[in-house]
Design a protein around this motif. Structure first.
Motif: not given
Ligand SMILES: Cc1cc2nc3c(=O)[nH]c(=O)nc-3n(C[C@H](O)[C@H](O)[C@H](O)COP(=O)(O)OP(=O)(O)OC[C@H]3O[C@@H](n4cnc5c(N)ncnc54)[C@H](O)[C@@H]3O)c2cc1C
Length: 415
Positions: A52-53, A56, A94, A97, A113, A210-211
């Motif tokens: 998850n963010s 990170i 990643l 995610m 994600e 991240t998104k």
């Protein structure tokens, strides 16, 4: 990199994030030392598979504190070496995610994600009557975060553009661990600097994405695929401008030169329609209904002075698959002919394709090198694969660096 720093970094990291996220075993380090770029490899010291963010953000803060290099990685299908940790340190994967968080039919957006697989985003969008058009050939294995970072494109670029045309918003984390957002589920976004723009294509050198909020389009209900034979490559490519200037914008315009088709016929035991043609165009036309698509095909046929009876039209899924199988088999047949080959991916102005390829072929022939040329005639992206064949290893190892430093423009002007 200072090994003391690395030790402190690892201790600090282990005390703050789940241990199952951190990998230092040699098998994992070896696996994450490369991508699909040939002949490039560099071992990381640590692989972290983030979930998850917040995790990170913490990892980036610690990398900053201990001066540890960090290389983000999606699915590792890149061909620019961007996911290779050339300075060692951390590879931040990643891959976990990978959720498609939402397909918003009303706003025609997908929120995903970064590790989500591109083909899965396409399938989920299609299931609700929407389309995510960018279609790199690697779409069943590459991640959307990698696509954003490389501005991935594909055959549909001629009508629908590339990844950069579909990014409405991003969440990303800067090197000091700050979580930031740009854009959103809206089309108009003119306030302030275009921060999204600078991140597109940055190959993991600026931030960790991240998104992603993607723009979706309505799925065209009718699609036909056409195979058009031409006497020469020149005529095939010239017809592309004639089609486009008449206002017909095909979803794809792929070209295949004679050598490519001969190789497919020889190595994969496939028969092809129009075996005597000097080149083929494989064109996809889509539209809102049957009538609209047929009108486009008539205009197309008239614009290039080709008898409509000489155009092979595929309507059913099986017919379409047969046509695309030939195009998609080119690489396999190259590998069957010569497992070692040099794959070059060039972009030239569309109108320059014939001259570029003809001059390049002449140059390669003069060096007794067999080449296969195919690609996206619609957007000027051409693939040139040079086959090692029976050339001795020593000779080939001498030729490859010479070819790599050759500026295509230089070859282009040599006659
Ligand atoms: C068989 C094959 C066919 C291909 N066909 C095409 C094609 O038609 N068109 C095309 O454009 N490309 C093509 N490619 C190249 C490749 O698939 C694309 O560049 C793809 O976008 C890479 O995605 P990935 O998830 O594998 O990224 P990776 O290889 O893992 O990473 C690519 C770059 O993105 C960075 N990165 C990845 N995720 C993030 C993130 N979340 N935040 C910040 N940086 C990140 C990495 O650091 C690296 O610099 C092909 C590759 C193969 C092997």
């Amino acid at each position: 990199m200072n090994s003391k720093n690395l030790k402190f970094f690892l201790n600090d990291l282990k005390s703050q994030i789940n241990l199952s996220t951190i990998h230092t075993d040699s098998d994992t380090l070896e696996k994450y030392s490369k991508d699909e770029t040939s002949n490039l490899l560099s071992l990381p010291n640590i692989v972290i598979k983030a979930k998850n963010s917040n995790e990170i953000s913490l990892i980036l803060k610690l990398c900053n504190k201990y001066n540890i290099p960090i290389t983000p990685r999606g699915a590792g299908t890149g061909v620019t070496g961007g996911a290779i940790p050339t300075s060692g340190g951390v590879v931040l994967s990643l891959e976990y995610m990978n959720k498609i968080l939402e397909i918003d039919k009303k706003n025609m957006t997908a929120t995903v994600e970064p590790g989500a697989i591109t083909g899965e985003i396409q399938n989920e969008s299609k299931a609700v009557g929407l389309m995510y058009p960018p279609d790199p050939a690697s779409l069943d294995s590459c991640s959307i975060g990698g696509n954003v970072s490389e501005i991935a494109g594909g055959p549909k670029a001629v009508k629908y553009g590339t990844t950069k045309d579909y990014i409405l918003g991003l969440e990303f984390i800067t090197a000091d661990g700050t979580i930031m957002k740009t854009g959103g589920k809206f089309v108009k976004n003119a306030t302030g600097y275009n921060l999204t723009g600078i991140i597109l294509g940055s190959e993991g050198t600026l931030v960790i994405i991240t998104k992603i909020i993607l723009k979706l389009l309505p799925l065209p209900p009718v699609t036909y695929d056409l195979l058009l034979p031409f006497d020469t490559l020149n005529k095939a490519i010239e017809s592309v401008s004639q089609i486009l200037t008449k206002g017909v914008i095909p979803a794809t315009i792929e070209f295949m030169e004679k050598d490519a088709l001969n190789l497919v016929t020889k190595n994969l035991n496939k028969s092809i329609p129009f075996p005597n043609a000097g080149a083929h165009l494989l064109i996809q036309i889509d539209g809102i209904d049957e009538e609209n698509v047929l009108t486009q095909i008539e205009t197309l046929s008239a614009s290039i002075d080709i008898d409509i009876d000489n155009i092979l039209v595929a309507q059913s899924d099986i017919q379409k698959k047969r046509l695309w199988d030939t195009r998609r088999s080119i690489r396999d047949s190259i590998v069957a002919e010569s497992p070692i080959f040099l794959a070059e991916d060039c972009v030239v102005p569309r109108a320059s394709i014939p001259q570029f390829l003809i001059e390049l072929k002449k140059y390669l022939n003069s060096k007794n090198l067999k080449s296969i040329m195919f690609g996206h005639a619609g957007d000027g992206n051409v693939h040139i694969d040079i086959l090692k064949g029976n050339i001795e290893d020593k000779e080939w190892n001498k030729i490859v660096p010479e070819l790599k430093i050759l500026n295509p423009g230089k070859i282009f002007n040599q006659s």
